[in-house]
Design a protein around this motif. Structure first.
Motif, PDB file in Angstrom:
ATOM      1  N   ASP A  45       0.824  -1.225   0.000  1.00 12.73           N
ATOM      2  CA  ASP A  45       0.000   0.000   0.000  1.00 12.73           C
ATOM      3  C   ASP A  45       0.857   1.274   0.000  1.00 12.73           C
ATOM      4  N   MET A  46       2.165   1.142   0.261  1.00 14.97           N
ATOM      5  CA  MET A  46       3.019   2.342   0.244  1.00 14.97           C
ATOM      6  C   MET A  46       3.877   2.428  -1.017  1.00 14.97           C
ATOM      7  N   ARG A  47       3.629   1.532  -1.983  1.00 11.52           N
ATOM      8  CA  ARG A  47       4.401   1.569  -3.229  1.00 11.52           C
ATOM      9  C   ARG A  47       4.275   2.899  -3.959  1.00 11.52           C
ATOM     10  N   PRO A  48       3.065   3.481  -4.024  1.00 12.76           N
ATOM     11  CA  PRO A  48       2.959   4.792  -4.717  1.00 12.76           C
ATOM     12  C   PRO A  48       3.874   5.833  -4.091  1.00 12.76           C
ATOM     13  N   LEU A  49       3.968   5.817  -2.781  1.00 10.86           N
ATOM     14  CA  LEU A  49       4.850   6.777  -2.112  1.00 10.86           C
ATOM     15  C   LEU A  49       6.311   6.490  -2.501  1.00 10.86           C
TER      16      LEU A  49
END
Length: 1979
Positions: free
Chosen positions: A1577-1581
């Protein structure tokens, strides 16, 4: 014009007045005012609550009250004339008002509400009194209620006991002290011991009967039953219920409830039960069908029983349900209640499971009148009274009763010709003499009106029925004679008609013919048969028949047939008018039978006493009638009968009849001649006493002498009236002769038997009662002389039996209490006799209680200010006779041990108190003349000395707090007033007789000691009183302390050279006096110290003794809570204070010895400051910093300034206890170490001290060592414990105590284990400034550094400090305060966090030292702390604030290192330097780089479970850089203008550029690590971060810098950052050409592949492979706002525990060419190529491509620069993330085969791998680097590896802590002092390479750089910086310096190989400085 008022003197304010007019007096409603003048509607005066302020107020605002004025004029006093109870009420309520509010504040809610109710009650009662409409009795009642409530409130609030007389307060001056004592004691006793009520009453209320099978009306009969005697003891309470089981008459409540009265205490102790019998009214059978027959019968239904014992607890039993049992066998109905009581209820059925009788019961105590008052509601609603059977315990004279109780017992009847037994019903009538039935004289019980006839209940088919029904017949006396009771017997048919057939009758007359009533007892009556229709109305037909078996009337004997039928009744008469006694009747009718007189008089003694007292007057008339008739014949008999009757009235049952006899004597007695016979017979008896063998009768006569004399005197008065006073002389002679006989008989000694002495005792007991009778006929003096002679004839021999002695004393006591003694004339005659007997008894110490009572009575009669001559003479006699013996008695009884039983103790205290009151009374009565006579009466000085010593000792006893109860302040003040008056008289005698050559030390010492304890009494400390109480005391007595102080001063001045005897003994006592906060007293006493110093100086040339004593006493007194601020100033002040004496310092300054004197005063003053602080702090509840700081301050003072070792050691232990209580174990250990240092390892014996037993010095030191080690262990300060373990082990070894040595070594080993295995938190440090004058001296205007508690952050610490100082104001800035804050009358706290700067960096710099060990050195032995404050200098550039952002760096140096004996120490020195914006930028970048490295390392080694801290840090750096962070530095410092204007900053600018490039390298690797661990869930960041990173690199212009700059390699705490085995970072050339390495076709099943646009998934996978998959601990970060706008420029952005890195080791390496270094730097800046990546679009030139060393499964291909990029991308192989030189690459390529990388062997237990791992603090306890998941990837410290591997490692030159406690803390990097030294010595470290299979390591020739073996200092060693001044060391923790460095003990890192494996040669990079000798700076 203002006119003085005449009548308007006193008023109450009825409306508040603000006083806004000129000279206006502000008044509140309710204030009382005294009016002085008036003028045109205005008054001038003052409020009594504040008499000093006078002013004017409108007359309409004041309600005037009556008052009397004393001392008219300027000092007039106004006393309101209202009722004293009202005055007391008003003042008390005012005092309560203030205290009541305090109860609310103290959260005492219960008392608060109770007091509120009481105050309201008192106000209501006050209104009733003020209205004035109450009757006299009601007024008395209201006052009683008021005073009871006032006393209750005073007791609850701890106020004084008020002495009262008739509900009004008593002025102690108006009564004698003995009377005051009695009043106080009476009230005290009343309060303590409630009087037990002698009579009790049971309240019964019937609620309902719950039963399923009702349907008929019921009768419920209650009575009290004595189960032991098996008889009822009360009448019956009768109640009718309706068909529903409810009371039949609901409108008449008196029929539902009853009060069973007059139960004695003895009866309550018996087994008394409440019995309830229930009778139903209806058909014969309960279940019969209803028919037309209306005849109803009383039939048994059920019974219930309850023990009264359950009610003795005093609780009301509401809604009790009594079980109702039904009788199966009706023949047992009469005893059903007895069977239930005996638990034989199994034979009975319950009426139902839910059935029962609902009643309410309550036991009430007290006489019936009291009950009527207290439970008025019960009586107002109506209640029936149920009496006891018969008379009550005490028969009252006016009681009129005539009740005949008849119990219908049983019957025996024949069948009467029927086949079954009869159903018999008994009907009872009372028939008078005329044959008429008496109406309404049959009572079934209270609650039901009397009836005319009675019907018994019917028992079914029973010819022998037993009823046992009790009835009361209240027949008037006039109808008693001739009346009889008739019983009619009927058979009740069960047929439909339900007829009742008469078949017989019985009767019994109530009075016999001779006038006697029916005797008590059971009577078996004859049943006379009769027909159904027999008419029984004609009574004459059957009255002649016999009525009872055995009694036959007339000649009907033959007519009496033998009959089996009978009927039994029991009768019992309770009458005050009728008698059943024939002898009594014969005596009263003596005239009809003169011949029976002698017999009747003889039988009188056999008649029951109740019969005699019923007819007392008639009997006495009879006796005196017989005496008049023939005194010769019957005189003696009548006298004996009279004696019998008189003694009968002594019985407690009849003593209420004494007034009846008194009334008879006064009003009805008419025997004018009887006195002659009575005197004659009495004298005859007295004359026979000495001869008679049997004395019983004579003693009876003597016992009755009071009333015999009453008859004699009354008879003589009657004779005198009748004859005009004839024969007066003859009468006097008779009395004189009688008393002569008495005196003779009294003077006889008892020989053999004690019968004579018993008779003497009986006479003496009753003799004082005769005095009042004799006074009716004789003059006072005559009677007094007669009594004196009689009492004087008593034998004074003491060997007679004690009982007679006691009786003699009682006789004296009654004499003193008699009316005769109250007359002054007779008193003067009797006093010598009384005193003579008292003296004898007091000398023998016998009957002290009686003696005390007599003395009290003697003094009660002498009022205080009685100046009559007779009183003065009496005092003379008493002083001469009793003063000495009285003092001896008090000394004797107070020195006895107190008895153990409480009753005896009360008695003991009573007698002591009474004697004391007597002594005080006597002393108060003595005048100057008496004192003079007393002092003159001593023949020798020895006698006078003994007397003075005795009286001073007694006074000291009187002053004791336990002498009187604590609330007896009134009594104490009176006693003190008497004592000080007496002392003033006696001090003259002391001066005259015991000075100069007659000087007597003992008596003077006793005098001074008495004076001191007098002044120190708690009851004289007026400062503690309420203002109103203080005012009263000062008005009445003044301040007695000042009077006594002046007397001490005066006596001291008289001593002259004898003063030396009292130095230094009196210093302590006098000092105690001066500590009292009374200015006048201090001014008087303090000059005595000057005098003492002067005399001591003269004697010995110094006053060391005075000084020592002064200091010791000050300490003990201050600890007790004495002294105040003013006192210190009084000692110290140079300004002369008010009063006649100048201050002590002023006097000293005039002396020749002024210097030492002033020095002493200064020392004492400073000590006092600390002691006052200590005392104030110790008043707090829990342990806090104030208490500890204060104790430290005092402890240091005793050590450094006073050098008083014992006091010093005492305070060490007080401090130790405080630390233990607060769980500061480390500080506790340091504290105890102070005592340990004072001791040696010797066998010197030490005395018992504090809690230590008597032991040798060695034993005590050993005990201390063990205790200290234990505390260091508990405080997790194990390194310090190890040192002490070694010290004590040395001792054990020297004594060959191997058992203890073994234990000590094991303990030492356990401490090493704990260092490695257990978690310990690094505390925060806070700087606290205490500003303002309101702080204690040891804090005032000082700054400290405090060691915080575990987990305590700044906010929590700040809150804690504000809680400790609730009045302090927190300052919101960190600037130094100005002088106004210092001098403010307030408290200001300035708190901020500071960074510790470790003293020695040796251990912290050393590589491979585990973090567990380093953490200790970071926060222990810290002297220096730092705080940075950013600010802008010059004009602030709004576009780029970094240009002007300077940092003010404050360094704080402490007086002692932390931790130490306190959690905080004072700042000794502060240094402030300013850092330029450029220096600031360098430090910020260094800190941020270090932080990034630490986080990446932790993430790699799985030391944190959560990747968020790394994410946040990366985001903060990259985002800030993209948005202007790093670029702002470029704009600020890399521009031409700055470089030209700051030429000196060239090196710094270069350093900044290096750091920027280094940061880029770190970020690149950080992003690679981050990709591996980032959740989905933090890949975009993550993608955003990579993109921003590209932008950041572009903005840095790295392409250009690379060509011309040497960038530092990336340093990581664990060696080189490891990358994936199948990838190599791409190198970027200055012109941007991209190199694409080969990509391996291999796939790794253990790796999760991710698709990303940022960094390759292969890279992520390899990071995972390198670091392993284990879980690690969380790292907690507190992200707090920074003072700066950018995260990179923030001075708070770095961890406080992270140290800056040294410059790159690559730059200093001699093995790398510039080209290769250049290539290496570039490779660090390039991320690994990925096909989809577009970060670096510019291709790399071939000439500048980096060569990579590939290691794979097949042959090793060359890394050829001429290969194209696609070719290189064909077969990428795993590689370490290293930058190999061309030469090394060539060597590896030339071999043409696969070369495996070196693999370290598994580390052994002796070689710790910890130097290449860093732990995160806090980390979980027990997590050791030896057990971590990265163990297999860490090289062994004994192995050395290939130069290729080493040179490929960007390494760190030191090991770094990864403990991070806050990101918002101050900058902590320390770049000076050790940086260059490390740079010179830096060498690359081996790089761990993860390979699963161990392979032998090849040798790479002689070019391999190797580290010199370095010795890591042991964990217990702390190296001091050489530049620092010498540090005071605790002796026990310092290691002696030796010429050569001592052999180091085994260390965790000691096992190093002394040779290179495989012949590798070690090279020495240069000499290292030898470490200093081991020395611990301070534990």
């Amino acid at each position: 014009m203002w006119i003085p008022t005449e009548h308007e003197k006193y008023g109450v304010v009825i409306a508040s007045f603000r006083g806004t007019v000129p000279y206006g007096l502000s008044l509140e409603i309710g204030d009382t005012v005294q009016i002085l003048e008036k003028c045109d509607g205005w008054y001038r005066g003052f409020a009594l609550k504040n008499p000093n302020i006078k002013g004017i107020f409108p007359s309409s605002y004041v309600h005037l009250k009556n008052a009397c004025v004393k001392n008219k004029g300027q000092f007039e006093m106004v006393i309101p004339t209202e009722d004293s109870v009202i005055t007391e009420m008003t003042s008390t309520l005012r005092d309560w008002g203030t205290m009541w509010k305090q109860l609310y504040v103290r959260n005492e809610g219960d008392l608060f509400h109770r007091l509120w109710h009481i105050m309201n009650e008192i106000l209501d009662l006050r209104r009733q009194v003020l209205v004035g409409h109450l009757t006299h009795d009601r007024m008395k009642d209201v006052k009683r209620h008021i005073t009871a409530r006032l006393d209750w409130g005073n007791e609850q609030l701890g106020l004084d006991l008020v002495p009262r007389k008739e509900y009004a307060m008593v002025d102690p001056e108006d009564i004698s002290i003995t009377e005051l004592y009695r009043l106080m004691e009476h009230r005290h006793r009343k309060k303590d011991t409630p009087v037990q009520a002698s009579s009790h009453h049971l309240f019964v209320q019937m609620k309902s009967l719950m039963c399923s099978n009702l349907g008929e009306e019921l009768e419920v009969i209650f009575s009290l039953f004595d189960s032991k005697e098996n008889r009822p003891i009360s009448e019956r309470f009768f109640l009718r219920l309706n068909r529903n089981g409810l009371p039949k008459a609901p409108d008449k409540p008196e029929r539902h409830c009853s009060l069973f009265v007059d139960l004695g205490s003895s009866e309550l102790k018996k087994d008394i039960y409440i019995t309830v019998h229930i009778i139903r009214i209806g058909r014969m059978g309960a279940g019969e069908k209803k028919n037309a027959c209306s005849v109803q019968y009383r039939r048994p239904f059920g019974c219930a029983v309850l023990s009264i014992a359950d009610l003795l607890t005093g609780e009301t039993k509401d809604d009790l349900i009594l079980k109702v049992y039904m009788c199966n066998t009706e023949s047992e109905w009469y005893q059903i209640h007895e069977n239930i009581i005996k638990k034989l209820n199994a034979r009975y059925n319950l009426t139902g499971s839910n059935a029962g009788l609902a009643v309410s019961l309550q036991l009430l105590h007290g006489d019936i009148e009291q009950i009527r008052r207290e439970y008025s509601s019960v009586f107002s609603h109506g209640v029936s009274i149920t009496r006891k059977l018969g008379f009550s315990n005490i028969i009252m004279p006016g009681e009129m009763r005539n009740d005949l109780y008849i119990t219908i017992e049983r019957g025996e009847f024949e069948k009467g010709g029927k086949s079954v037994a009869r159903n018999v019903e008994v009907t009872m009538f009372i028939v008078d003499s005329s044959g008429q039935t008496l109406k309404d004289f049959i009572s079934f019980g209270s609650g039901e009106p009397p009836a005319s006839e009675y019907h018994s209940f019917v028992l079914y088919h029973n010819n022998s029925p037993r009823w046992s029904e009790l009835l009361k017949l209240p027949i008037p006396v006039d109808k008693f004679r001739g009346a009889h009771i008739r019983f009619e017997f009927r058979h009740c048919s069960t047929k439909e008609k339900g007829e009742k057939k008469l078949f017989g009758f019985s009767f019994v007359p109530l009075m016999q013919e001779d006038g006697r009533t029916l005797p008590d007892g059971t009577h078996e009556l004859i049943v006379h048969k009769c027909e159904e229709n027999t008419n029984l109305q004609d009574t004459t037909r059957y009255l002649k028949l016999p009525f009872s078996k055995g009694i036959f009337l007339g000649n009907n004997n033959q007519a009496m047939k033998a009959t089996k039928e009978s009927f039994c009744i029991t009768s019992f008469l309770c009458s005050t008018k009728l008698t059943q006694n024939g002898d009594m009747l014969d005596l009263l009718k003596w005239r009809t039978h003169p011949d029976k007189i002698t017999g009747c008089l003889s039988k009188l003694k056999e008649i029951d006493g109740s019969e005699i007292v019923k007819f007392l007057q008639d009997t006495l008339d009879t006796l005196f009638g017989i005496l008049d008739e023939n005194s010769q014949k019957y005189g003696s008999k009548v006298f004996d009968s009279l004696v019998h009757i008189i003694n009968l009235l002594q019985d407690s049952k009849f003593h209420h009849f004494k007034p009846v006899m008194d009334t008879y004597i006064e009003s009805h007695f008419a025997g004018a001649l009887a006195y002659r016979d009575l005197i004659k017979v009495l004298k005859w008896y007295v004359d026979r006493i000495t001869e008679a063998e049997r004395q019983e009768h004579i003693q009876e006569v003597l016992k009755a002498q009071e009333y015999i004399f009453k008859y004699i005197v009354q008879s003589r008065r009657l004779f005198s009236l009748a004859t005009g006073g004839q024969n007066e002389e003859e009468f006097r002679c008779c009395i004189q002769e009688l008393l002569m006989s008495v005196r003779f008989f009294l003077s006889q000694e008892s020989k053999g038997s004690g019968a004579l002495s018993q008779s003497q005792a009986v006479f003496l007991s009753s003799f004082p009662a005769v005095y009042s009778e004799l006074l009716k006929l004789f003059d006072v003096r005559e009677v007094a002389n007669l009594v004196q002679d009689t009492l004087g004839s008593l034998p004074t021999i003491l060997h007679v039996d004690d009982s007679l002695q006691a009786i003699k004393l009682q006789c004296i006591g009654k004499t003193v209490e008699s009316q005769l003694y109250t007359n002054p004339d007779s008193r003067y005659i009797l006093l010598p006799v009384v005193l003579h007997h008292l003296h004898i008894h007091l000398q023998e110490q016998k009957d002290l209680i009686m003696c005390a009572r007599i003395l009290s009575n003697v003094f009660c009669l002498i009022k205080k200010n009685s100046s009559e001559k007779s009183v003065l003479e009496e005092i003379d006699v008493i002083v001469a006779s009793l003063l000495d013996i009285l003092l001896r008695t008090i000394l004797e009884i107070t020195s006895r041990p107190q008895p153990s039983s409480s009753a005896m103790r009360f008695q003991f205290q009573d007698v002591t108190g009474e004697f004391v009151a007597c002594l005080l009374s006597l002393l108060r009565q003595m005048t100057d003349r008496h004192y003079q006579q007393l002092l003159d009466s001593f023949n020798t000085k020895e006698e006078l000395r003994d007397f003075l010593l005795q009286i001073f000792t007694v006074f000291r006893i009187l002053i004791r707090p336990e002498m009187f109860p604590k609330d007896w302040t009134v009594m104490r003040l009176v006693a003190n007033n008497v004592i000080i008056t007496t002392v003033l008289y006696l001090s003259d005698a002391l001066r005259k007789n015991f000075l100069n050559e007659n000087f007597d030390y003992k008596i003077w010492d006793s005098y001074f000691y008495l004076a001191v304890i007098f002044i120190n009494q708690l009851c004289l400390q007026l400062e503690m009183f309420t203002p109103s109480k203080k005012k009263k005391v000062l008005e009445k007595y003044g301040d007695m302390r000042v009077t006594m102080g002046c007397e001490i001063f005066s006596m001291w001045q008289n001593l002259g050279e004898h003063k030396l005897h009292f130095i230094p003994a009196l210093i302590g006592p006098f000092l105690e006096v001066t500590l009292i906060p009374q200015p006048d007293l201090r001014n008087v006493m303090i000059p005595i110290f000057h005098d003492m110093m002067d005399w001591e100086q003269r004697r010995s040339g110094n006053f060391k003794q005075v000084e020592a004593k002064l200091i010791d006493k000050l300490d003990s007194l201050m600890s007790e809570g004495k002294g105040d601020e003013t006192y210190r100033e009084l000692f110290n002040s140079i300004i002369p204070l008010f009063g006649p004496y100048p201050s002590l310092l002023k006097k000293i300054e005039r002396e020749t010895w002024r210097e030492s004197g002033v020095s002493l005063i200064a020392t004492v003053t400073r000590l006092m400051e600390r002691l006052l602080d200590y005392r104030d702090c110790m008043k707090m509840g829990e342990v806090d910093g104030k208490k500890i700081g204060c104790t430290v301050s005092l402890l240091n003072f005793y050590k450094t300034e006073l050098n008083k070792e014992e006091m010093y050691i005492r305070y060490i232990h007080k401090l130790y206890d405080l630390h233990l209580k607060a769980q500061n174990f480390t500080e506790a250990a340091y504290t105890l170490l102070l005592y340990d240092e004072l001791l040696e390892w010797s066998d010197r014996p030490l005395r018992e001290f504090l809690t230590y037993p008597m032991q040798t010095e060695w034993q005590r030191k050993e005990h201390l060592h063990l205790t200290i080690i234990q505390n260091f262990d508990r405080g997790k300060c194990w390194e310090n414990g190890i040192i002490l373990c070694r010290k004590i082990a040395e001792q054990y070894e020297s004594y060959y105590d191997y058992r203890n040595l073994s234990k000590m070594r094991m303990m030492e080993a356990s401490l090493y284990d704990k260092i490695m295995d257990q978690q310990r938190l690094e505390p925060e440090f806070f700087r606290v400034g205490f500003y303002g004058k309101k702080f204690p001296f040891f804090l005032r205007n000082k700054e400290f550094v405090c060691r915080g508690h575990d987990y305590e952050r700044l906010e929590a610490f700040q809150q804690r400090m504000l809680n400790e100082f609730p009045h302090a104001i927190a300052m919101q800035h960190a600037n130094q305060p100005d002088e106004t804050i210092f001098q403010a009358e307030a408290q200001y706290l300035q708190i901020y966090a500071v960074t510790p700067i470790p003293e020695s960096q040796e251990v912290l710099q050393r590589e491979g030292v585990p973090d567990n060990i380093k953490s200790f050195y970071k926060v222990n032995h810290i002297w220096k702390f730092r705080y940075d404050r950013p600010f802008h200098k010059g004009t602030k550039d709004k576009e780029n604030e970094f240009k002007s952002l300077w940092v003010e760096r404050t360094s704080l140096y402490l007086v002692q290192s932390l931790p130490g004996i306190s959690r905080w120490f004072e700042v000794e020195k502060r240094e402030v330097v300013e850092m330029s914006p450029l220096e600031n930028a360098i430090e910020v970048l260094e800190n941020k780089n270090q932080q990034l490295k630490t986080l990446i390392s932790q993430c790699q080694t799985r030391q944190m479970q959560n990747i968020n801290p790394l994410t946040m840090c990366l985001n903060g750096v990259i985002d800030a850089a993209v948005n202007g962070g790093v670029s702002r530095y470029q704009e600020a410092f890399f521009v031409k203008e700055y470089i030209l204007s700051h030429p000196e900053d060239g090196e710094k600018i270069a350093r900044l550029r290096e750091l920027m490039l280094e940061q880029a390298q770190i970020l690149e690797f950080g992003l690679a690590v981050h990709e591996k661990f980032v959740p989905q869930d933090m890949r975009p960041l993550h993608k955003k971060l990579v993109d921003q990173f590209f932008v950041m690199k572009s903005s840095l212009g790295i392409q250009e810098f690379s060509a011309c700059m040497q960038a530092s390699p990336v340093h990581f705490p664990n060696g080189s950052p490891r990358v994936c085995r199948n990838s190599a970072p791409a190198s970027v050339s200055p012109d941007g050409t991209r190199v694409i390495p080969r990509r391996s076709p291999l796939s790794y099943p253990a790796v999760n592949r991710y698709s990303s646009s940022s960094l390759s998934s292969q890279a992520s996978a390899e990071v995972s492979n390198i670091t392993g998959q284990s879980e690690s601990s969380d790292e907690v970060f507190n992200m707090q706002p920074s003072p700066s706008t950018s995260s990179l420029s923030s001075t708070h952005s770095a961890s406080p525990n992270v140290t800056s890195s040294a410059p790159s080791s690559a730059r200093a390496s001699p093995l790398l060419s510039d080209k290769h270094k250049h290539s290496r730097e570039n490779s660090c800046l390039s991320p690994r190529e990925r096909p989809c990546s577009a970060i670096y679009p510019t291709p790399v030139e071939p000439s500048q491509r980096m060569l990579f060393n590939h290691i794979g499964d097949g042959a090793l291909p060359r890394s050829d620069p001429n290969l194209s990029a696609p070719e290189k991308a064909v077969n990428p192989t795993p590689s370490s993330w290293s930058l190999d030189s061309g030469k090394e690459a060539k060597n590896m390529s030339d071999s043409g085969k696969l070369i495996s990388p070196p693999v370290p062997p598994r580390p052994t237990q002796t070689a710790s791998p910890a130097r290449h791992t860093t732990s995160v603090s806090p980390s979980p306890a027990g997590r050791s680097p030896l057990k971590g998941s990265v163990q297999s990837f860490t090289p062994s410290p004994v192995e050395y590896h290939s130069p290729g591997l080493i040179s490929n490692s960007p390494v760190l030159s030191g090991s770094y802590s990864s403990g991070i406690s806050s990101l918002s803390r101050c900058s902590t990097s320390e770049t000076s002092g050790f940086e260059n030294q490390v740079n010179e010595q830096s060498v690359p470290l081996p790089v761990p390479v993860p390979v699963p299979v161990p392979v032998p390591v090849p040798s790479y020739g002689g070019e391999e750089p190797v580290r010199k073996e370095s010795k890591t200092p042991p964990p217990y060693s702390v190296y001091e910086r050489t530049l620092r001044r010498p540090v005071p060391l605790p002796h026990s923790l310092s290691i002696p310096v030796t010429p050569e460095p001592p052999a180091l003990p085994p260390k965790p890192l000691a096992a190093r190989s002394s040779h290179l494996e495989n012949g590798a040669r070690r090279t020495d990079p240069g000499p290292r400085p030898r470490p200093l000798p081991r020395k611990v700076s301070q534990l």
